[in-house]
Design a protein around this motif. Structure first.
Motif, mmCIF file in Angstrom:
data_model
loop_
_atom_site.group_PDB
_atom_site.id
_atom_site.type_symbol
_atom_site.label_atom_id
_atom_site.label_comp_id
_atom_site.label_asym_id
_atom_site.label_seq_id
_atom_site.Cartn_x
_atom_site.Cartn_y
_atom_site.Cartn_z
ATOM 1 N N ARG A 62 0.955 -1.096 -0.066
ATOM 2 C CA ARG A 62 0.168 0.094 -0.057
ATOM 3 C C ARG A 62 0.876 1.403 -0.093
ATOM 4 O O ARG A 62 0.379 2.165 -0.432
ATOM 5 C CB ARG A 62 -0.773 0.070 1.466
ATOM 6 N N LEU A 63 2.056 1.240 0.452
ATOM 7 C CA LEU A 63 2.806 2.511 0.707
ATOM 8 C C LEU A 63 3.113 2.943 -0.907
ATOM 9 O O LEU A 63 3.137 4.003 -1.054
ATOM 10 C CB LEU A 63 4.305 1.897 0.960
ATOM 11 N N HIS A 64 3.153 1.994 -2.063
ATOM 12 C CA HIS A 64 3.218 2.347 -3.340
ATOM 13 C C HIS A 64 2.113 2.417 -4.107
ATOM 14 O O HIS A 64 1.819 3.406 -4.839
ATOM 15 C CB HIS A 64 4.115 1.301 -4.005
ATOM 16 N N THR A 65 1.024 1.335 -3.772
ATOM 17 C CA THR A 65 -0.300 1.532 -4.808
ATOM 18 C C THR A 65 -1.133 2.631 -4.231
ATOM 19 O O THR A 65 -2.086 3.058 -4.982
ATOM 20 C CB THR A 65 -1.090 0.331 -4.318
ATOM 21 N N SER A 66 -0.888 3.138 -3.035
ATOM 22 C CA SER A 66 -1.518 4.597 -2.856
ATOM 23 C C SER A 66 -1.398 5.516 -3.718
ATOM 24 O O SER A 66 -2.269 6.466 -4.231
ATOM 25 C CB SER A 66 -1.209 5.045 -1.399
#
Length: 337
Positions: free
Chosen positions: A185-189
């Motif tokens: 989620r750090l990246h897909t946000s």
């Protein structure tokens, strides 16, 4: 997702729960209306592979407003375009490939990387997603300094790597463990490319890499990205409760891990979000010594906070994407693999 759910069934009492609150002012870029019109035009021109119903919904979502609210201090519309393109095209791409396989998403990711890096310099013959990323590069290299562009597209690449890893859980309708969720989620946000692009505002592009890549600043970037991902999870939760495979949501992860009621899991998720906001504010108050750049760095971090609040303001103001029946279902015909 069923289009016949009542509003009560859709929201499941979630609309009455507390929401995130940010102590930062709300702004929007003065050229947001013109950027909207460009967005409508390229949906009609580039997204003809989408159904008419999907294109209509995407126009209602006004996805480019996220960029206009997240980076409201960019000098020109030309500087806003590469951020608006990534935001809208990336979101619509994610919708379109919603249920593709891990391998299929990896192929898409690699092609986008080659286009944005300039490794593949040829203009895509097919209109749509890949052509728009080619346009993004053409627009960006005119106004974004090379070192900032490289940081920006590296962060975008990691967004798509995250999209790829999500597919493992989507395809099996399983929730990841919390530590795995946090990594993905750090990246897909989508927040980290925004953190890099905030440096395009005001005089921040003059900040050296010793500042922009400082561990303290990078931790602030991570906190911003997690907060964006989590507040998106809160907003999209009603929709994701009614769709099989939508498992990359903090509330659902906590509910599954602790076997607790939905509303209790929501409150636990909000505590995690708020702890990140508290950490962001503390790190802002206790910046390392950057010498004569101290004031500029302080203002840059303040604008990171404004960016998070701006992205959330789009979610709060949106009345079309995460509402009952508002989501665009994936239209890509995935192979079973």
């Amino acid at each position: 997702m069923s289009q016949t759910l009542s509003e009560k069934q859709f929201y499941a009492g979630l609309q009455h729960l507390p929401k995130p609150r940010y102590p930062f002012p709300d702004f929007i870029h003065p050229d947001f209306q013109q950027q909207r019109q460009e967005y409508y035009d390229w949906i009609d021109r580039e997204y003809t592979f989408h159904s008419e119903a999907a294109r209509k919904k995407h126009k209602q979502h006004n996805l480019v407003d996220i960029a206009a609210r997240g980076c409201p201090f960019l000098n020109t519309l030309a500087e806003l375009r590469p951020l608006a393109n990534y935001t809208a095209n990336g979101a619509m791409m994610d919708d379109y490939f919603d249920r593709c396989s891990h391998h299929e998403m990896q192929m898409v990711t690699n092609r986008i990387k080659n286009i944005l890096s300039g490794e593949d310099i040829s203009e895509p013959a097919d209109m749509g997603i890949f052509h728009q990323f080619w346009v993004l590069r053409q627009d960006a290299i005119k106004c974004v300094p090379d070192r900032h562009y490289r940081k920006y597209i590296s962060a975008i690449h990691n967004v798509f790597v995250g999209y790829t890893e999500e597919r493992t859980y989507y395809r099996t309708n399983t929730t990841p463990p919390l530590p795995v969720y946090l990594v993905i989620r750090l990246h897909t946000s989508g927040g980290l490319p925004y953190c890099k692009y905030v440096a395009m505002q005001k005089n921040y592009r003059e900040l050296p890499d010793d500042v922009l890549e400082h561990p303290h600043i990078l931790r602030l970037h991570d906190l911003c990205s997690w907060m964006i991902g989590m507040h998106n999870d809160f907003i999209s939760l009603p929709k994701e409760l009614h769709r099989e495979g939508d498992t990359m949501n903090l509330v659902k992860v906590i509910q599954h891990e602790h076997n607790i009621p939905l509303h209790e899991a929501y409150m636990e998720a909000l505590k995690i979000h708020d702890s990140y906001l508290d950490e962001f504010r503390l790190l802002h108050q206790h910046l390392p010594s950057f010498g004569e750049l101290q004031g500029t760095v302080h203002d840059y971090v303040q604008d990171l906070g404004i960016m998070v609040a701006g992205v959330y303001a789009w979610h709060v103001n949106d009345v079309s994407r995460y509402v009952n029946g508002g989501y665009v279902e994936g239209e890509y015909a995935s192979k079973k693999s």
